[in-house]
Scaffold this active site. Structure first.
Site, PDB file in Angstrom:
ATOM      1  CB  SER A   1     -60.355  13.408 -55.772  1.00  0.00           C
ATOM      2  OG  SER A   1     -61.139  14.103 -56.708  1.00  0.00           O
TER       3      SER A   1
ATOM      4  CG  HIS B   1     -58.882  18.455 -55.340  1.00  0.00           C
ATOM      5  ND1 HIS B   1     -59.989  18.216 -54.552  1.00  0.00           N
ATOM      6  CD2 HIS B   1     -58.834  17.439 -56.256  1.00  0.00           C
ATOM      7  CE1 HIS B   1     -60.597  17.115 -54.980  1.00  0.00           C
ATOM      8  NE2 HIS B   1     -59.904  16.619 -56.004  1.00  0.00           N
TER       9      HIS B   1
ATOM     10  CG  ASP C   1     -61.272  18.391 -51.432  1.00  0.00           C
ATOM     11  OD1 ASP C   1     -62.134  18.851 -50.671  1.00  0.00           O
ATOM     12  OD2 ASP C   1     -60.999  18.911 -52.514  1.00  0.00           O
TER      13      ASP C   1
END
Length: 456
Positions: A162, A256, A186
């Site tokens: 992330s 996610h 991601d």
């Protein structure tokens, strides 16, 4: 004299207990915060925790000024940084220990866990984004000290989740892209979508950049960011993740976090996932992207850690986008067949196909229903069937359906059906059947035969 023996043993036992307690207390973990900290928004503090094969389950806090005071830190070993992302509730990521241990089982490394939880924990996401560049500065200074001890930039691998992906990018940019590899799991989308390359991760931040997208319609980044970008199940909704907000926090984070668990699965090697370069997920599902000839004998790239084997080819291709589908749980892999169908109905037909494969011990079913399929007379239609089990079948069942409840039932007349195991590098012979009549919603079972040479 004998009266002192119990006392001596008591003293020794107490010393051993204190020594063991000291060793337990010396094991460092990512800072554990909570929602109160999120509301308060603690000031950024970056800690670097060292894990090696000699201390795979016990993190050691490094002195940022004098990291080589720790004798386990060896600059001659490759170094991998693991960088978490936004932590809205302050809890440490549960997957970090598993990822650390899996990496160390594969290679003899310095694993540096970047603990920036004081800075990543804040209800104000915008403030957390502001903390990404200062975090990258701390990592940059540490890598410079590694260089001073003889480490090469090409031996450094950064795995960022992330926001951690963009921290990796900022760090790599500080070294003019000479870091060996950045893996973005991601990469975060909010506050980075539409930004120029210097304000986010991009392919110039390392010698090789691979990115995995699993939540591009929410917390993840939609567009390509690396030399190769993997889009799991199209890059958005992941199988097995909740579809309703009533499922609690998993509704928000499951897609996610799936990127991490897919990468973890790739480290296991028990079920490598082949990915297919394609212009869109729709084309991939339509079976238009199963040709891997451009990659030579190596075949299409596999997902995750071992994609580095395709580095030189991918660098020559500039930027590659690949798609693949997964199961609901680890090890996630699907087993594909390219299905080529030629019909001889006079009128064009529309519908869906369900295929079941069987051998002596097991069976597996694939529904090809992502959209209604058009069948035309003497025109070969290629489909992609993906199964949960790897079966080279002794018998096959096929069912044709249209989804029309009120209309008369149709018949689909197959001149030929051919199933080719994927990836094609497996070199298993395609299986065929000729002249089949499919009555709508009725299963037809048959024994396949090896396709003759004219049908390859």
């Amino acid at each position: 004299m004998t009266r002192w023996v119990p006392l001596r043993w008591c003293v020794l036992a107490m010393m051993l207990f204190l020594f063991t307690l000291h060793r337990v207390q010396a094991c460092e973990k990512i800072t554990d915060l909570n929602v109160k900290h999120s509301l308060a928004g603690p000031a950024l503090k970056v800690r670097l925790l060292l894990f090696t094969r000699a201390s795979s389950s016990c993190g050691e806090l490094l002195d940022l000024e004098n990291p080589f005071d720790n004798v386990r830190l060896n600059a001659s070993r490759p170094t991998t940084f693991l960088i978490h992302g936004y932590r809205p509730t302050g809890s440490p990521p549960k997957w970090m220990e598993d990822l650390t241990e899996a990496m160390l089982k594969r290679d003899d490394l310095n694993i540096i866990v970047v603990d920036w939880n004081r800075g990543a924990t804040n209800i104000n996401y915008w403030k957390v984004v502001d903390n990404t560049r200062p975090t990258a500065t701390v990592i940059t200074n540490f890598i410079t000290k590694l260089q001073d001890q003889g480490a090469t930039l090409s031996s450094i691998h950064m795995i960022g989740v992330s926001l951690g992906a963009h921290i990796s990018g900022f760090t790599g940019a500080n070294f003019q892209g000479q870091i060996g590899r950045i893996t973005a799991l991601d990469p975060a989308g909010p506050m980075f979508r539409g930004k120029s390359p210097e304000d986010r991760l991009d392919p110039l931040d390392a010698q090789f950049v691979d990115a995995l997208h699993t939540d591009m319609d929410a917390f993840g980044y939609r567009d390509t960011l690396g030399h190769i970008d993997f889009y799991a199940n199209g890059g958005a909704d992941q199988p097995g993740c909740p579809k309703s907000i009533f499922s609690g926090s998993q509704y928000f984070k499951c897609d996610h976090q799936r990127s991490v668990y897919l990468y973890l699965s790739s480290l296991n090697k028990s079920c490598p996932i082949t990915t297919y370069p394609c212009s869109s997920y729709s084309d991939y599902l339509d079976g238009r992207c199963v040709d891997c000839s451009r990659f030579g004998e190596a075949g299409c790239p596999v997902l995750g850690h071992d994609v580095i084997r395709w580095k030189e080819t991918l660098l020559n291709l500039n930027q590659t986008t690949t798609y693949f589908t997964t199961g609901k749980a680890s090890p996630f892999c699907k087993f594909g067949y390219s299905v080529d169908i030629v019909t001889w109905n006079t009128d064009e037909m529309w519908g869906y196909i369900t295929i079941t494969l069987r051998d002596q011990d097991q069976e597996t079913t694939a529904k090809i229903n992502h959209k209604s399929i058009k069948f035309e007379k003497f025109t070969e239609r290629r489909l992609l069937a993906q199964f949960d089990r790897d079966i080279y079948p002794e018998s096959i069942t096929i069912k044709y359906s249209t989804g029309n409840v009120l209309k008369p039932r149709y018949k689909l007349r197959l001149l030929r059906i051919r199933l080719t195991p994927l990836p094609m590098e497996r070199k298993l012979r395609p299986l065929c059947r000729y002249d089949l009549l499919l009555l709508e919603n009725q299963e037809v079972n048959f024994r396949p035969i090896p396709c003759d040479n004219s049908n390859f």
